[in-house]
Design an enzyme around this catalytic site. Structure first.
Site, PDB file in Angstrom:
ATOM      1  N   CYS A 189      39.170  41.977  39.551  1.00  0.00           N
ATOM      2  CA  CYS A 189      39.843  41.160  40.545  1.00  0.00           C
ATOM      3  C   CYS A 189      41.249  40.836  40.053  1.00  0.00           C
ATOM      4  O   CYS A 189      41.454  40.607  38.854  1.00  0.00           O
ATOM      5  CB  CYS A 189      39.061  39.864  40.795  1.00  0.00           C
ATOM      6  N   PRO A 197      43.239  32.072  47.620  1.00  0.00           N
ATOM      7  CA  PRO A 197      42.429  30.890  47.329  1.00  0.00           C
ATOM      8  C   PRO A 197      42.158  30.721  45.832  1.00  0.00           C
ATOM      9  O   PRO A 197      41.633  29.684  45.422  1.00  0.00           O
ATOM     10  CB  PRO A 197      41.123  31.158  48.085  1.00  0.00           C
TER      11      PRO A 197
END
Length: 530
Positions: free
Chosen positions: A220, A381
């Site tokens: 990620c 986020p």
């Protein structure tokens, strides 16, 4: 083509055919309008043209930036577009984003997975197809309502109303919008990237985002342990995607080249270099090396010759080589320039914080070489937006000599500061972040990767707390159904949203007066007519 022209075209296809007397040309025209896009490639070509137009508009005026939200299910994407049309009257400059993170976490047959390209690659085109299936159904549903309004106006003999409804049909704007779809690091070599890209394009994707990480080490963008590949390896995958677009006739297809170099301190390969200063040599120049002489070369060492010196790159036990600390921004700039020079259309720089100055510094350097360079930016986020922006304001106050004795920089997330001048200024900076970053940092498209993941969790938590607590059924009625009715949320009529009325229309087309329809007087959805 106008509604009446569509009816006439259908009549030309139907009239005079033996045994077709019961086929209504107007019904045929309506079904054609409700199924405008015949394939994913139709959608990809249509949406690619939209993106190209929007990119040109942004080049002319940075206020014309675009936005999207990440969606992990077709229904979520559908409701987003229905809401946009309801509140703003148009879907212009609003897209969908398909997040590899959310596919891994929510759509894999293995169950929830981290964002490491471990999910089935076929789940990516499957979600693209699902999103467009739901968006096309939203078109069919809304047009079906207009057709019913037209029939009602005709039955009442109201020609003015009927003409007004026809104008609405003629000017109908589809819910089908561009999807920027995440192909991660390509799920393998360039051939694997090409094959998956074709599937994604055939499903309807007009824009594919690919990152410069090693496929089998992919992480990620907001986690540690990222490993990049040399530029030539990444460019091969960019070319593979371009060939996929061109093979399928989507000549305006968009490639978003993402660099993770800002947070990636490792590489698996030392780039091949033909001569000093070439792209391989530039990549290698960022390696953390120590100068040695021949006598210091150890067993299995890899060494580089540069400017008459023998250099040994620092190699970890994992067999990975590390870059020099502090070289991330320079590597990002080089990555971006090289990608644009080799066929990419848009850039994505994965950052560790939402800071306009940091982004603008890199974009300005890129634009010295390629003036039209522009970014897709992840309003992630993974950032603590409240804390980040309160600290940015705090630092600005300190720089300006303003008294900050009332604030503890490390505790600025605390609710204790919510009503302060600092918090209000930070919130205003968050509110205008997209507009300001579009104007100052070259950001063409702002997206939030995982918003609907978080909204689903938050709304479910609130409902569970109320429904299973003292509120009981009132927890649902007050906070969900009553709110749906009063806010005009279309899916309060969930039977209609699922296609029940479209099915009734088809039953009538097919069976005439013999049709057994669900939408009669005893349908409980009629309670929501008001």
């Amino acid at each position: 083509m106008s509604y009446q022209s569509q009816v006439q075209a259908a009549a030309a296809a139907v009239n005079g055919k033996s045994g077709w007397e019961s086929i209504s040309a107007e019904n045929v025209a309506r079904m054609r309008l409700q199924n405008r896009f015949q394939s994913g490639l139709d959608i990809a070509r249509y949406t690619a043209a939209i993106m190209r137009c929007d990119m040109a508009a942004y080049d002319a005026d940075p206020a014309s930036y675009t936005q999207s939200l990440g969606c992990w299910h077709g229904f979520i994407g559908q409701q987003k577009l229905i809401s946009i049309k309801k509140h703003f009257g148009t879907t212009d400059k609003r897209y969908l984003y398909l997040s590899g993170w959310m596919i891994a976490a929510l759509r894999s047959e293995f169950g929830p997975l981290p964002d490491q390209s471990m999910h089935e690659k076929t789940s990516v085109p499957a979600l693209i197809e699902e999103l467009y299936t739901f968006l096309r159904q939203a078109d069919a549903r809304e047009l079906g309502g207009l057709f019913r309004d037209l029939d009602a106006a005709r039955a009442a003999g109201d020609a003015v109303k009927a003409k007004a409804v026809e104008n609405q049909i003629d000017n109908f704007q589809t819910h089908v919008v561009p999807i920027i779809a995440d192909i991660d690091a390509g799920f393998g070599n360039a051939e694997a990237t090409y094959l998956l890209a074709k599937k994604m394009i055939e499903a309807g994707a007009c824009a594919l985002q690919i990152e410069n990480q090693v496929s089998d080490e992919k992480q990620c963008g907001h986690q540690d342990g990222k490993v990049t590949v040399p530029h030539e390896d990444f460019v091969a995958k960019i070319r593979a995607i371009r060939y996929a677009f061109l093979e399928l006739g989507v000549e305006d297809g968009i490639i978003v080249a993402r660099t993770d170099s800002l947070g990636a301190g490792l590489t698996k390969q030392i780039a091949f270099s033909r001569e000093p200063g070439d792209i391989g040599d530039q990549y290698n120049s960022f390696l953390d090396c120590e100068e040695i002489d021949v006598s210091q070369v150890g067993n299995g060492d890899v060494v580089i010759s540069r400017n008459g010196k023998l250099l040994r790159p620092k190699r970890l036990a994992s067999n990975l080589f590390q870059f020099r600390a502090g070289s991330g921004e320079d590597r990002c700039v080089l990555d971006c320039i090289n990608s644009l020079q080799n066929g990419a259309d848009l850039l994505w720089i994965e950052t560790e914080k939402p800071h306009i100055g940091q982004i603008a510094e890199m974009v300005n350097r890129i634009r010295e070489v390629i003036p039209t360079a522009k970014l897709v930016y992840n309003n992630s986020p993974s950032f603590n937006w409240t804390l980040n922006f309160r600290q940015q304001v705090y630092d600005a106050y300190v720089a300006a000599g303003k008294d900050v004795s009332a604030y503890d920089r490390a505790r600025l997330m605390s609710v204790d500061y919510d009503g302060t001048e600092l918090a209000q200024e930070a919130d205003e900076r968050i509110r205008t972040f997209q507009r300001d970053a579009a104007a100052q940092a070259g950001i063409f498209h702002h997206l939030i990767t995982l918003p609907t993941y978080h909204t689903a969790a938050l709304s479910t938590d609130n409902l569970a707390k109320e429904y299973f607590g003292d509120a009981g059924m009132l927890g649902y009625v007050k906070n969900v159904q009553r709110a749906e009715i009063r806010q005009g949320i279309a899916c309060v009529k969930h039977q209609n949203m699922s296609g029940s009325d479209i099915g009734d229309d088809h039953k009538e087309y097919f069976a005439g007066e013999a049709a057994l329809k669900a939408g009669g007087a005893h349908n409980t959805m009629n309670q929501f007519a008001a």
